[in-house]
Design an enzyme around this catalytic site. Sequence first.
Site, PDB file in Angstrom:
ATOM      1  N   ASN A 153      -7.359  31.047 -55.403  1.00  0.00           N
ATOM      2  CA  ASN A 153      -7.191  32.505 -55.352  1.00  0.00           C
ATOM      3  C   ASN A 153      -7.860  33.155 -56.564  1.00  0.00           C
ATOM      4  O   ASN A 153      -7.908  32.555 -57.634  1.00  0.00           O
ATOM      5  CB  ASN A 153      -5.698  32.854 -55.334  1.00  0.00           C
ATOM      6  CG  ASN A 153      -5.051  32.506 -54.013  1.00  0.00           C
ATOM      7  OD1 ASN A 153      -5.665  32.613 -52.952  1.00  0.00           O
ATOM      8  ND2 ASN A 153      -3.808  32.061 -54.064  1.00  0.00           N
ATOM      9  N   CYS A 175      -5.452  29.144 -46.081  1.00  0.00           N
ATOM     10  CA  CYS A 175      -4.228  29.712 -46.647  1.00  0.00           C
ATOM     11  C   CYS A 175      -3.082  29.488 -45.673  1.00  0.00           C
ATOM     12  O   CYS A 175      -3.253  29.595 -44.460  1.00  0.00           O
ATOM     13  CB  CYS A 175      -4.412  31.204 -46.898  1.00  0.00           C
ATOM     14  SG  CYS A 175      -2.944  32.026 -47.584  1.00  0.00           S
ATOM     15  N   HIS A 176      -1.895  29.190 -46.204  1.00  0.00           N
ATOM     16  CA  HIS A 176      -0.766  28.853 -45.321  1.00  0.00           C
ATOM     17  C   HIS A 176       0.186  30.024 -45.080  1.00  0.00           C
ATOM     18  O   HIS A 176       1.243  29.839 -44.480  1.00  0.00           O
ATOM     19  CB  HIS A 176       0.018  27.662 -45.897  1.00  0.00           C
ATOM     20  CG  HIS A 176       0.509  27.873 -47.299  1.00  0.00           C
ATOM     21  ND1 HIS A 176       0.675  26.844 -48.181  1.00  0.00           N
ATOM     22  CD2 HIS A 176       0.866  28.985 -47.969  1.00  0.00           C
ATOM     23  CE1 HIS A 176       1.119  27.300 -49.332  1.00  0.00           C
ATOM     24  NE2 HIS A 176       1.247  28.604 -49.227  1.00  0.00           N
ATOM     25  N   HIS A 212      -3.924  37.295 -47.653  1.00  0.00           N
ATOM     26  CA  HIS A 212      -2.663  37.804 -48.196  1.00  0.00           C
ATOM     27  C   HIS A 212      -2.349  39.233 -47.750  1.00  0.00           C
ATOM     28  O   HIS A 212      -1.322  39.779 -48.139  1.00  0.00           O
ATOM     29  CB  HIS A 212      -2.628  37.723 -49.730  1.00  0.00           C
ATOM     30  CG  HIS A 212      -2.632  36.306 -50.234  1.00  0.00           C
ATOM     31  ND1 HIS A 212      -3.127  35.963 -51.475  1.00  0.00           N
ATOM     32  CD2 HIS A 212      -2.203  35.143 -49.668  1.00  0.00           C
ATOM     33  CE1 HIS A 212      -3.000  34.653 -51.652  1.00  0.00           C
ATOM     34  NE2 HIS A 212      -2.440  34.141 -50.561  1.00  0.00           N
TER      35      HIS A 212
END
Length: 458
Positions: A153, A175-176, A212
Site C-alpha cells: 500500500n 487485496c482481501h 480500499h
Amino acid sequence: MTKGRELKIAYIGGGSLGWARSMMVDLALEERMSGTVALYDINMEAARKNERLGNMISAHPDAKGKWTYTAVATIEEALANADFVIISILPGTLDDMETDVHLPEAYGIYQSVGDTVGPGGIMRAVRTIPMYASIAQQIKEHAPDAWVISYTNPMSLCVRTLYEVFPQIKAFGCCHEVFGTQQLLADMLADRLGIEVKERQEIHVNVLGINHFTWIDRASYQGLDLLPIYEQFVAKYREEGFEKSKDDWRTSVFHSAHRVKFDLFQRFGLIAAAGDRHLAEFLSFGYLKDPETVQRWKFHLTRVDFRKQMLQAKRMETENILSGADNVKISPSGEEGIQIMLALAGFGEMITNVNMPNQGQIQGFPQGAIVETNALVRRDSMQPIIAGQLPQDVHQLVMGHVANQEAVFQAVMMKDKEKLLQAFQQDPLVSSLSRNDAASLFSQMLGNLRPYLPEWDI
C-alpha cells in the site's frame, strides 16, 4: 509457462514476517505447483531466516507442494528467469509510519490506517513511488515476461508506478478487503434466512471502484438477489452494528461492527466493499472526528505502537519455530494469490477482484487509471470484466480520489513540492484545515522524509 514444469517465484520484500509466511504455507498446501522461491530483501538477515522457515514449511509432513527457498543478495538474481514476481515491502520503517499516522493528530486529524489516503497515505506514497519505480525498471530489464503481484500500500499508486515505468508489464494488485464483505454477506444469509454458506466465494459480487474504496452494486447467492436482503439487514443493525460473535470489534483492532458500511448503504444504496477502517479515511463525513466518535461507530484507530508490538511478536514466533520450540501451523491463509498463480500457470480459471489499469471495465473512469474490479484469470491471461458505472454521487466521490492520487503521482515523479502540497490540501481529511495549518503539517511531514528524497528541495 508450461504446465507441470518447475516454476520460479521472485519475492521482493522476502524478509516479510506476514505475507511471506502466508504465501509459504499456501504454496505448501497446493500440490499442482512446485519450484523455487528467491527471497530478496534489503534486510538480508530477515531473508535468510525466511529461507530457513520456507524450507521447514516445505518439508512439513502435511506439505503437498515442494518448494526450495533461497535468500539472494541482489534483486537481479531474484528476478532472473522468474515466472512470477511478488512485491510486498514496507516502504520505510514503522517509525516513519508512526509519523504518518500520529503527527496529524496535533492538527485534529485522526487516521484509522494511514496507508492509502489522508496525510499518512500521501506521505507513504511519496516514499513508495520511487521504490516501485526502481523495482519496475529492474523487472523490465530482468523479468519482462513475468506476472507481477503487488501487495504493498498505497496499492493504486504502486501499480500505477509499475505501468508508468514499464507499460508492457503484466502486473496487478491483490487485496482481501472484498473477501471480508463477501463473508459479511454470507453471515447475513445465516442471520436473516438461516442459510449456511460454506465458502465466501459462493457469494458472487460485482466490484467497482479503487482499492480500499470499492463498491458492490450487484450481489447474489445461487441466483438469490442479496441487495434487498442487505437493505433489511442494514435497517436491523445500523445502530448497534453487526457482530457474528459478541464483541468481535472490541477484541481485534482490525475488526469493526460495520456501522460505517451500513451508513454508506443508507446514503447511497450500494454496498461499500472495504472495511470501515479504510472507508472512513476516504470521506469527510465525520467518522474520524475524534477517538470518541470512532468508538461510537465501532471501529478502531490502529496505533503504530500496536503494529510494532505485532512485528515483535511475529519475530519471536519465527525464532521459536526456527529453534524448534514451536511447530509451524499449516493452514490456508484465505488469500487468493496462489490460486491466481495457478490459473495463470494453466491450472483452470477463476474470477476474482484485482487492481489493474482501467480498459473500459468501469465506465466514466480515465483509461489507464488503476481500478479495482473483477477479472477472469486463466492461462497467461487476465481479462478485466465489464463492471458498469457507479451512480453519479458515488462516482464523484471515487473520481475525486482518482484525480488526487494521480496528482500525488505526478508530483512525486516530477519532484514538485508545490504540486504535492496542492494534492495534500485537497484530501478530504486535510481539507478542513486552514491553508496555513495544512501547509505547516505538510512541511513537517515532508521534512521527515528528507532521507528518502535526496534530490528534492526540502
